[in-house]
Design a protein around this motif. Structure first.
Motif, short mmCIF file in Angstrom:
data_model
loop_
_atom_site.label_atom_id
_atom_site.label_comp_id
_atom_site.label_asym_id
_atom_site.label_seq_id
_atom_site.Cartn_x
_atom_site.Cartn_y
_atom_site.Cartn_z
N ARG A 49 -3.16 7.62 -6.95
CA ARG A 49 -2.59 8.21 -8.16
C ARG A 49 -1.90 9.53 -7.85
NH1 ARG A 49 -7.52 7.02 -12.46
NH2 ARG A 49 -7.01 4.81 -12.83
N TRP A 52 1.43 8.72 -6.30
CA TRP A 52 2.36 8.30 -7.36
C TRP A 52 2.92 9.52 -8.10
CZ3 TRP A 52 -0.89 3.84 -9.98
CH2 TRP A 52 -0.77 2.67 -9.21
N GLU A 53 2.01 10.43 -8.43
CA GLU A 53 2.42 11.59 -9.22
C GLU A 53 3.38 12.48 -8.43
OE1 GLU A 53 3.12 13.74 -12.34
OE2 GLU A 53 1.84 11.94 -12.40
N THR A 203 4.70 5.32 -11.87
CA THR A 203 4.03 5.70 -13.11
C THR A 203 2.82 4.80 -13.31
OG1 THR A 203 6.09 6.47 -14.12
CG2 THR A 203 4.31 5.89 -15.61
N ASN A 204 1.72 5.38 -13.71
CA ASN A 204 0.49 4.63 -13.97
C ASN A 204 0.74 3.59 -15.07
OD1 ASN A 204 -2.07 3.68 -14.46
ND2 ASN A 204 -2.96 5.69 -14.93
N TYR A 210 4.48 4.57 -19.58
CA TYR A 210 4.89 3.40 -18.79
C TYR A 210 5.77 2.44 -19.59
CZ TYR A 210 4.70 -0.51 -15.55
OH TYR A 210 5.05 -1.53 -14.68
#
Length: 368
Positions: A49, A52-53, A203-204, A210
């Protein structure tokens, strides 16, 4: 004596044959190991995560920076051309609309998007911006006509020609011409597609933004496909026009709505009565097949042109590969029409394969 007792005490106890040994581990040790595994898994998810961020933040930052640069370039056109030309009346309103189209609206939409991005409203900003994406499609659809009208006005309108030269000499333009700036929305649309895809990938899926990003990606993709179709049709029309000019005379109308160019090339025509092979240029379209030969090299007007020999409608054609099925040298194609059979040969194996596939696909599509 002491050494003997030590050796006896150090010996391992042997189990009888067939016995099973059980290793006793306390529940506390088992729970400790499970906790470590759980924590390791949690750390892995958190690390993913975090990656990703970081990627998402970099992409969002780059999107904002390039949006600012894009706005600066659009502002040159809107401020120093569109606004002043409207006030001066140098160009008629219809001509002004043809050259610049919805550029002012595109500029306004990008300005609003930049404000959203500056505030960190990524999902809502992009979702709102996508409502104006059709402007890009309409603008690009008119781009070819805009360039034609611009050239025409530069040729005919002396005051506009002088005005354009003065504006482009401003230091803000840094040597760029109006012709360099008009295609900017087309270039930016391609960039949006890549930026939004990268944002969505990082993006989660369970996050609040999302779905908004997914809708934005879908909208940009749809407009991009529309634009690609426009470009494809334009390139096809230009190719048809080039071939029309290449063929001597105007008896055959190449530029026809719905007709698509597929390929061209030299092939050898095998005569039916044992004559010498004839080298001909062939043009394959979605509905017809044309045979042509070079005009006489000393002809005063047509030395660089081709004379059409025959036109064959493809809807009644049967295509067969006579030989060339294996990795042999070249091959032979048979094209059967109601009143004519063509035998076409090439010494290039790949070339004959490409011709066969192109012809077969065109015939199959017509008969579908």
């Amino acid at each position: 004596m002491g050494r003997s007792r030590h050796l006896k005490a150090g010996r391992r106890r042997r189990l009888p044959a067939g016995s099973v040994a059980f290793l006793c581990i306390s529940p506390e040790v088992v729970m400790s190991d499970l906790s470590l595994l759980f924590l390791a898994g949690a750390n892995t998810v958190e690390e993913q995560r975090a990656r990703w961020e970081r990627k998402r933040s970099r992409t969002a930052k780059e999107l904002l920076e390039t949006e600012h640069k894009y706005l600066e370039q659009l502002d040159l056109v809107v401020t120093f051309f569109v606004t002043i030309l409207k006030a001066k009346g140098t160009l008629k309103p219809a001509v002004l609309e043809t050259i610049f189209g919805p550029l002012e609206s595109i500029y306004s939409a990008s300005h609003v998007l930049a404000l959203h991005l500056e505030r960190g409203n990524l999902g809502p900003g992009l979702e709102n911006f996508c409502q104006d994406l059709e402007l890009y499609g309409h603008y690009i659809e008119n781009l070819e006509q805009a360039n034609k009208t611009l050239k025409e006005q530069l040729r005919k309108n002396k005051s506009f020609r002088r005005f354009k030269k003065l504006q482009e000499a401003r230091p803000q333009f840094q040597g760029r011409r109006l012709e360099d700036l008009l295609p900017l929305p087309l270039q930016r649309l391609h960039q949006y597609k890549h930026f939004l895809r990268d944002l969505l990938e990082n993006t989660n899926p369970d996050g609040p933004e999302y779905q908004k990003l997914a809708r934005a990606v879908k909208s940009v993709s749809e407009v991009s496909h529309w634009v690609q179709d426009i470009i494809h049709e334009r390139e096809n029309s230009l190719q048809l026009l080039r071939i029309q000019k290449l063929l001597k005379g105007q008896k055959i109308q190449i530029l026809t709505p719905g007709r698509w160019y597929i390929r061209k090339g030299w092939l050898l025509v095998v005569p039916s009565k044992g004559e010498v092979l004839k080298r001909r240029m062939f043009f394959l379209f979605s509905d017809i097949f044309i045979s042509a030969k070079p005009c006489h090299p000393l002809h005063p007007l047509n030395s660089n042109k081709l004379a059409c020999q025959a036109l064959y409608p493809l809807h009644q054609c049967i295509v067969d590969k006579v030989f060339g099925h294996t990795q042999s040298q070249g091959g032979l194609l048979s094209l059967s029409f109601p009143n004519k059979t063509l035998l076409l040969m090439s010494s290039d194996q790949q070339d004959i394969d490409d011709w066969y596939q192109g012809l077969a696909a065109a015939v199959r599509k017509l008969k579908a």
